[in-house]
Design an enzyme around this catalytic site. Structure first.
Site, PDB file in Angstrom:
ATOM      1  N   HIS A   1      -9.083   4.790  -2.489  1.00 32.02           N
ATOM      2  CA  HIS A   1      -8.432   4.836  -1.182  1.00 32.02           C
ATOM      3  C   HIS A   1      -9.339   5.603  -0.216  1.00 32.02           C
ATOM      4  CE1 HIS A   1      -4.198   3.467  -1.912  1.00 32.02           C
ATOM      5  NE2 HIS A   1      -4.747   3.380  -3.119  1.00 32.02           N
TER       6      HIS A   1
ATOM      7  N   ASP B   1       0.845  -1.189   0.000  1.00 27.75           N
ATOM      8  CA  ASP B   1       0.000   0.000   0.000  1.00 27.75           C
ATOM      9  C   ASP B   1       0.888   1.251   0.000  1.00 27.75           C
ATOM     10  OD1 ASP B   1      -2.427   1.381   0.214  1.00 27.75           O
ATOM     11  OD2 ASP B   1      -2.387   1.372   2.410  1.00 27.75           O
TER      12      ASP B   1
ATOM     13  N   SER C   1     -12.894   4.349   4.458  1.00 28.64           N
ATOM     14  CA  SER C   1     -13.547   3.978   5.716  1.00 28.64           C
ATOM     15  C   SER C   1     -14.799   4.825   5.909  1.00 28.64           C
ATOM     16  CB  SER C   1     -12.584   4.175   6.899  1.00 28.64           C
ATOM     17  OG  SER C   1     -11.715   3.074   7.002  1.00 28.64           O
TER      18      SER C   1
HETATM   19  P1  13P Z   1      -9.010   4.819   5.396  1.00 28.33           P
HETATM   20  O1  13P Z   1      -8.124   5.692   6.220  1.00 28.33           O
HETATM   21  O2  13P Z   1     -10.239   5.541   4.954  1.00 28.33           O
HETATM   22  O3  13P Z   1      -9.313   3.522   6.035  1.00 28.33           O
HETATM   23  O4  13P Z   1      -8.200   4.497   4.028  1.00 28.33           O
HETATM   24  C1  13P Z   1      -7.232   3.470   3.997  1.00 28.33           C
HETATM   25  C2  13P Z   1      -6.422   3.493   2.752  1.00 28.33           C
HETATM   26  O5  13P Z   1      -6.710   4.156   1.782  1.00 28.33           O
HETATM   27  C3  13P Z   1      -5.234   2.649   2.728  1.00 28.33           C
HETATM   28  O6  13P Z   1      -4.487   2.838   1.567  1.00 28.33           O
HETATM   29  O1  G3H Z   2      -3.387   4.877   3.596  1.00 26.86           O
HETATM   30  C1  G3H Z   2      -2.854   4.656   4.667  1.00 26.86           C
HETATM   31  C2  G3H Z   2      -3.185   3.423   5.420  1.00 26.86           C
HETATM   32  O2  G3H Z   2      -4.243   3.660   6.309  1.00 26.86           O
HETATM   33  C3  G3H Z   2      -1.973   2.909   6.103  1.00 26.86           C
HETATM   34  O3  G3H Z   2      -1.649   3.716   7.191  1.00 26.86           O
HETATM   35  O4  G3H Z   2       0.700   4.324   6.710  1.00 26.86           O
HETATM   36  O5  G3H Z   2      -0.235   4.505   9.031  1.00 26.86           O
HETATM   37  O6  G3H Z   2       0.199   2.256   8.020  1.00 26.86           O
HETATM   38  P1  G3H Z   2      -0.146   3.705   7.774  1.00 26.86           P
HETATM   39 ZN    ZN Z   3      -4.557   4.836   0.801  1.00 27.66          ZN
END
Ligand code: 13P
Ligand code: G3H
Ligand code: ZN
Length: 311
Positions: free
Chosen positions: A213, A82, A216
């Site tokens: 992305h 990610d 949530s």
């Molecule tokens: P949220 O913060 O909305 O859960 O998005 C997660 C995300 O896009 C991870 O790449």
């Molecule tokens: O897009 C970001 C994801 O929620 C991952 O978060 O970089 O804190 O692990 P993080």
């Molecule tokens: Zn993301």
């Protein structure tokens, strides 16, 4: 079954009018909660690992946890990087067994984004790995990168064909109003994704998988629970689930969810310690936290993604 890429999942999702959930993993309980829900609902799955997750838990531990989940569930699982921030991070994940990587050069100028994405695609495709790229900038926080709402920008539909054809990427993350974290919209405003932008993008890229992305929904019962048990989360607002479901019925094939899992875990553990201030065995609070993650993921699979019974 070994780890799979997202190629077949996306083709089926596109044609079937549903999306695959991409959930962030950082430890064993999170992997277990997500995969137990997916197994019960026979849902294909993407588990994704951020740079921060690799720094926290170590690449090998996460790799082995996900391999264990494949053995335990028999599910088709795609292991995805990610927000890969450089060619080197992507290369390290490709060499280390991931089946999918994201190169996120969306904050760079168009030509530079194309150049770095193409380099990652060449390396990945030679090794059977697929690549997600991003055009447009989401607001919010990911790792050390914080993008303010003023600096975020919707994807420009007129750029997507050139970007995809010159990079050869396999899927494209676009900005249509979602953002990372729990504070996505101003309190008192009505969240509305830009479906006109999504439609324009999809018209120009027929059959091509789009990624969202920052998806949530920030369930208000979880925020209320966190605040009830000593938290202080004012005005946390997420993306309405009906809008995500609509996006999933269109060209959106991958929906990223992390914050909702964090909220579920934190709310559960806060409640546990409030109710049982004398307890200190981690298994006693991680067990309900894992169950809370499972419940959130099951809800998303059925009500948001529509990918239950699709394996
Ligand atoms: P949220 O913060 O909305 O859960 O998005 C997660 C995300 O896009 C991870 O790449
Ligand atoms: O897009 C970001 C994801 O929620 C991952 O978060 O970089 O804190 O692990 P993080
Ligand atoms: Zn993301």
């Amino acid at each position: 079954m070994p780890l799979v890429t997202s190629k077949e999942m996306f083709a089926k999702a596109y044609n079937g009018g549903y999306a695959i959930g991409a959930f962030n993993v950082n430890n064993m309980e999170i992997v277990q909660g997500i995969t137990e829900a997916a197994k019960e609902l026979e849902a294909p799955l993407i588990l994704q690992v951020s740079k921060g997750a690799r720094a926290y838990a170590n690449h090998t531990y996460l790799m082995k946890l996900v391999e264990a989940a494949v053995i335990e569930t028999g599910l088709p699982i795609c292991l995805h990087l990610d927000h890969g921030d450089s060619f080197e991070t992507c290369k390290s994940c490709i060499d280390g067994g991931f089946t999918s990587v994201m190169i996120d050069a969306s904050s760079k100028p168009f030509e530079e984004n194309i150049e770095i994405t193409r380099k990652v695609v060449e390396y990945a495709h030679d090794r059977g790995v697929v690549v997600e790229a991003e055009l447009g900038t989401l607001a919010g926080i990911e790792d050390e990168v914080k993008v303010s709402a003023e600096d975020s920008s919707y994807t420009k539909p007129e750029e997507v064909e050139e970007f995809v054809s010159r990079t050869g990427c396999d899927s494209l993350a676009i900005a249509i109003g979602t953002s990372h974290g729990a504070y996505k919209f101003k309190p008192g405003t009505k969240p509305q994704l830009r479906f006109d932008v999504l439609e324009e993008v999809s018209k120009r890229l027929p059959g091509f998988p789009i990624v969202l992305h920052g998806s949530s929904s920030v369930p208000q019962d979880l925020v209320a629970k966190i605040n009830k048990y000593g938290g202080a989360m004012p005005g946390a607002i997420g993306v309405p689930e009906d809008q995500l479901r609509h996006a999933a019925s269109l060209s959106v094939c991958k929906i990223n969810i992390d914050s909702d899992l964090r909220l579920a875990m934190t709310a559960t553990i806060r409640e546990f310690f409030y109710e049982h201030p004398d307890k200190f065995d981690p298994r006693e609070y991680l067990k309900p936290a894992r169950a809370a993650i499972k419940a959130v993921v099951a809800h998303k699979i059925v009500n948001v993604l529509g990918c239950d019974h699709k394996i």
